[in-house]
Design a protein around this motif. Structure first.
Motif, PDB file in Angstrom:
ATOM      1  N   GLU A  71       1.088  -1.266  -0.184  1.00 20.01           N
ATOM      2  CA  GLU A  71       0.067   0.105  -0.006  1.00 20.01           C
ATOM      3  C   GLU A  71       1.144   0.560  -0.054  1.00 20.01           C
ATOM      4  OE1 GLU A  71      -3.363   2.140   2.445  1.00 20.01           O
ATOM      5  OE2 GLU A  71      -2.742   0.215   3.045  1.00 20.01           O
ATOM      6  N   MET A  72       1.286   1.310   0.365  1.00 24.15           N
ATOM      7  CA  MET A  72       2.976   3.250   1.021  1.00 24.15           C
ATOM      8  C   MET A  72       3.721   2.899  -0.898  1.00 24.15           C
ATOM      9  SD  MET A  72       5.699   3.447   3.714  1.00 24.15           S
ATOM     10  CE  MET A  72       7.224   2.049   3.151  1.00 24.15           C
ATOM     11  N   SER A  73       4.025   1.899  -0.881  1.00 24.57           N
ATOM     12  CA  SER A  73       4.480   1.348  -2.701  1.00 24.57           C
ATOM     13  C   SER A  73       3.588   1.820  -3.713  1.00 24.57           C
ATOM     14  CB  SER A  73       4.607   0.344  -3.360  1.00 24.57           C
ATOM     15  OG  SER A  73       5.276   0.265  -4.015  1.00 24.57           O
ATOM     16  N   ASP A  74       2.377   1.702  -3.239  1.00 22.41           N
ATOM     17  CA  ASP A  74       1.306   2.612  -4.311  1.00 22.41           C
ATOM     18  C   ASP A  74       0.750   3.903  -4.130  1.00 22.41           C
ATOM     19  OD1 ASP A  74       0.892  -0.388  -5.464  1.00 22.41           O
ATOM     20  OD2 ASP A  74      -1.149  -1.047  -4.200  1.00 22.41           O
ATOM     21  N   THR A  75       0.869   3.999  -3.057  1.00 25.07           N
ATOM     22  CA  THR A  75       0.534   5.656  -2.983  1.00 25.07           C
ATOM     23  C   THR A  75       2.121   6.437  -2.799  1.00 25.07           C
ATOM     24  OG1 THR A  75      -0.669   5.047  -0.538  1.00 25.07           O
ATOM     25  CG2 THR A  75       0.457   7.123  -0.083  1.00 25.07           C
ATOM     26  N   PHE A  76       3.002   5.624  -2.602  1.00 22.00           N
ATOM     27  CA  PHE A  76       4.434   6.794  -3.301  1.00 22.00           C
ATOM     28  C   PHE A  76       5.194   6.428  -4.254  1.00 22.00           C
ATOM     29  CE2 PHE A  76       4.221   7.123   1.554  1.00 22.00           C
ATOM     30  CZ  PHE A  76       3.048   8.709   1.499  1.00 22.00           C
ATOM     31  N   PRO A  77       4.408   6.091  -5.761  1.00 26.20           N
ATOM     32  CA  PRO A  77       4.873   5.667  -6.848  1.00 26.20           C
ATOM     33  C   PRO A  77       6.176   5.777  -6.639  1.00 26.20           C
ATOM     34  CG  PRO A  77       3.360   6.839  -7.584  1.00 26.20           C
ATOM     35  CD  PRO A  77       3.538   7.008  -5.342  1.00 26.20           C
ATOM     36  N   TRP A  78       7.610   6.769  -6.592  1.00 29.31           N
ATOM     37  CA  TRP A  78       8.070   6.942  -6.484  1.00 29.31           C
ATOM     38  C   TRP A  78       9.488   6.293  -5.447  1.00 29.31           C
ATOM     39  CZ3 TRP A  78       9.858   8.402  -1.529  1.00 29.31           C
ATOM     40  CH2 TRP A  78       8.719   8.719  -0.770  1.00 29.31           C
ATOM     41  N   LEU A  79       9.061   5.601  -4.557  1.00 29.84           N
ATOM     42  CA  LEU A  79      10.180   5.039  -3.527  1.00 29.84           C
ATOM     43  C   LEU A  79      10.454   3.767  -3.408  1.00 29.84           C
ATOM     44  CD1 LEU A  79      10.492   5.095  -0.178  1.00 29.84           C
ATOM     45  CD2 LEU A  79       8.461   3.211  -0.621  1.00 29.84           C
ATOM     46  N   GLN A  80      10.516   3.328  -5.354  1.00 29.60           N
ATOM     47  CA  GLN A  80      10.240   1.736  -5.090  1.00 29.60           C
ATOM     48  C   GLN A  80      11.885   1.752  -5.863  1.00 29.60           C
ATOM     49  OE1 GLN A  80       8.909   0.134  -8.863  1.00 29.60           O
ATOM     50  NE2 GLN A  80       7.334   1.920  -9.086  1.00 29.60           N
ATOM     51  N   HIS A  81      11.882   3.105  -6.342  1.00 27.41           N
ATOM     52  CA  HIS A  81      13.051   4.363  -7.459  1.00 27.41           C
ATOM     53  C   HIS A  81      14.253   4.554  -6.560  1.00 27.41           C
ATOM     54  CE1 HIS A  81      10.858   3.347 -11.162  1.00 27.41           C
ATOM     55  NE2 HIS A  81      10.145   4.800 -10.331  1.00 27.41           N
ATOM     56  N   CYS A  82      13.998   4.636  -5.361  1.00 24.98           N
ATOM     57  CA  CYS A  82      14.333   5.826  -4.383  1.00 24.98           C
ATOM     58  C   CYS A  82      14.875   5.422  -2.622  1.00 24.98           C
ATOM     59  CB  CYS A  82      14.248   6.976  -3.702  1.00 24.98           C
ATOM     60  SG  CYS A  82      13.629   7.724  -5.225  1.00 24.98           S
ATOM     61  N   VAL A  83      14.950   3.929  -2.455  1.00 27.98           N
ATOM     62  CA  VAL A  83      14.753   3.012  -1.289  1.00 27.98           C
ATOM     63  C   VAL A  83      16.061   1.624  -1.987  1.00 27.98           C
ATOM     64  CG1 VAL A  83      13.365   1.233  -1.952  1.00 27.98           C
ATOM     65  CG2 VAL A  83      13.797   1.474   0.240  1.00 27.98           C
ATOM     66  N   SER A  84      17.207   1.717  -0.658  1.00 36.15           N
ATOM     67  CA  SER A  84      18.084   1.462  -0.710  1.00 36.15           C
ATOM     68  C   SER A  84      17.854   0.153   0.293  1.00 36.15           C
ATOM     69  CB  SER A  84      19.476   2.167  -0.894  1.00 36.15           C
ATOM     70  OG  SER A  84      19.464   3.074   0.215  1.00 36.15           O
ATOM     71  N   HIS A  85      17.312   0.435   1.190  1.00 34.88           N
ATOM     72  CA  HIS A  85      17.246  -0.970   2.214  1.00 34.88           C
ATOM     73  C   HIS A  85      15.926  -0.727   2.754  1.00 34.88           C
ATOM     74  CE1 HIS A  85      18.626  -3.558   5.469  1.00 34.88           C
ATOM     75  NE2 HIS A  85      18.146  -2.983   5.930  1.00 34.88           N
ATOM     76  N   PHE A  86      15.096  -1.904   2.849  1.00 34.39           N
ATOM     77  CA  PHE A  86      13.924  -2.137   4.261  1.00 34.39           C
ATOM     78  C   PHE A  86      13.737  -3.039   4.431  1.00 34.39           C
ATOM     79  CE2 PHE A  86       9.739  -0.923   5.205  1.00 34.39           C
ATOM     80  CZ  PHE A  86       9.532   0.035   4.731  1.00 34.39           C
ATOM     81  N   GLU A  87      13.994  -3.445   5.840  1.00 36.15           N
ATOM     82  CA  GLU A  87      13.522  -4.251   6.885  1.00 36.15           C
ATOM     83  C   GLU A  87      12.600  -4.421   7.476  1.00 36.15           C
ATOM     84  OE1 GLU A  87      16.766  -4.827   9.921  1.00 36.15           O
ATOM     85  OE2 GLU A  87      17.690  -4.703   8.472  1.00 36.15           O
ATOM     86  N   VAL A  88      11.831  -5.782   7.738  1.00 34.07           N
ATOM     87  CA  VAL A  88      11.098  -5.734   8.725  1.00 34.07           C
ATOM     88  C   VAL A  88      11.524  -6.690   9.616  1.00 34.07           C
ATOM     89  CG1 VAL A  88       9.773  -7.488   7.789  1.00 34.07           C
ATOM     90  CG2 VAL A  88       8.727  -6.129   9.406  1.00 34.07           C
ATOM     91  N   THR A  89      11.172  -6.359  11.192  1.00 32.66           N
ATOM     92  CA  THR A  89      11.555  -7.780  12.221  1.00 32.66           C
ATOM     93  C   THR A  89      10.775  -7.270  13.696  1.00 32.66           C
ATOM     94  OG1 THR A  89      13.646  -8.170  13.082  1.00 32.66           O
ATOM     95  CG2 THR A  89      13.380  -5.802  13.422  1.00 32.66           C
ATOM     96  N   ASN A  90      10.788  -8.514  13.701  1.00 32.70           N
ATOM     97  CA  ASN A  90       9.698  -8.962  15.440  1.00 32.70           C
ATOM     98  C   ASN A  90      10.679  -8.260  15.910  1.00 32.70           C
ATOM     99  OD1 ASN A  90       8.181 -10.384  13.651  1.00 32.70           O
ATOM    100  ND2 ASN A  90       9.187 -12.263  14.952  1.00 32.70           N
ATOM    101  N   VAL A  91       9.932  -7.590  17.073  1.00 32.37           N
ATOM    102  CA  VAL A  91      10.562  -6.431  18.080  1.00 32.37           C
ATOM    103  C   VAL A  91      10.129  -7.395  19.363  1.00 32.37           C
ATOM    104  CG1 VAL A  91       9.781  -4.875  19.618  1.00 32.37           C
ATOM    105  CG2 VAL A  91      10.179  -4.107  17.321  1.00 32.37           C
ATOM    106  N   GLY A  92      11.351  -8.167  19.780  1.00 29.65           N
ATOM    107  CA  GLY A  92      11.247  -8.694  21.453  1.00 29.65           C
ATOM    108  C   GLY A  92      10.979  -7.881  22.677  1.00 29.65           C
ATOM    109  N   ALA A  93      11.439  -8.255  23.829  1.00 27.49           N
ATOM    110  CA  ALA A  93      11.561  -8.041  24.843  1.00 27.49           C
ATOM    111  C   ALA A  93      11.865  -6.590  25.144  1.00 27.49           C
ATOM    112  CB  ALA A  93      11.144  -8.382  26.018  1.00 27.49           C
ATOM    113  N   ASN A  94      11.189  -5.056  25.470  1.00 23.47           N
ATOM    114  CA  ASN A  94      12.335  -4.029  25.660  1.00 23.47           C
ATOM    115  C   ASN A  94      12.319  -3.677  27.120  1.00 23.47           C
ATOM    116  OD1 ASN A  94      12.532  -3.254  22.602  1.00 23.47           O
ATOM    117  ND2 ASN A  94      10.814  -2.455  22.739  1.00 23.47           N
TER     118      ASN A  94
END
Length: 111
Positions: A71-94
């Motif tokens: 959805e974010m990529s569809d909202t911002f069509p320029w993003l796919q040309h500009c992103v060099s790194h994008f990751e997701v991780t599970n957050v453990g206990a803080n």
């Protein structure tokens, strides 16, 4: 029997190439893209932690994250040309470590 995907708090981290933002987003205000992304993610229940890091406020599945990023990529069509790194991780206990910072040290620490 179908298994349900586990839900976890998620952390998103990304980097954008400023040179490409100047080409595909804005020559005069390329860093304005970060504010748009922040507005998008905070409107989808993420908190801005620092720099380009965001944490989900609620537990979610990987599939829900993939849908959000599409959805974010569809909202911002320029993003796919500009992103060099994008990751997701599970957050453990803080763990809050603020109590470890004391105002007075009773004896010097030798290192």
């Amino acid at each position: 029997m179908t298994r349900r995907e586990a839900k976890h708090l998620k952390a998103l981290y990304f980097d954008l190439r400023i040179k490409d933002l100047k080409t595909h987003y804005s020559q005069t205000n390329p860093k304005g893209a970060y504010a748009l992304i922040q507005r998008f993610l905070t409107s989808h229940d993420f908190s801005h932690e620092q720099y380009s890091g965001y944490h989900s406020k609620h537990k979610t599945t990987d599939l829900e994250i993939f849908d959000l990023i599409r959805e974010m990529s569809d909202t911002f069509p320029w993003l796919q040309h500009c992103v060099s790194h994008f990751e997701v991780t599970n957050v453990g206990a803080n763990h809050d470590l603020m109590d470890l910072f004391v105002s007075e040290i009773s004896e010097p620490i030798n290192l």
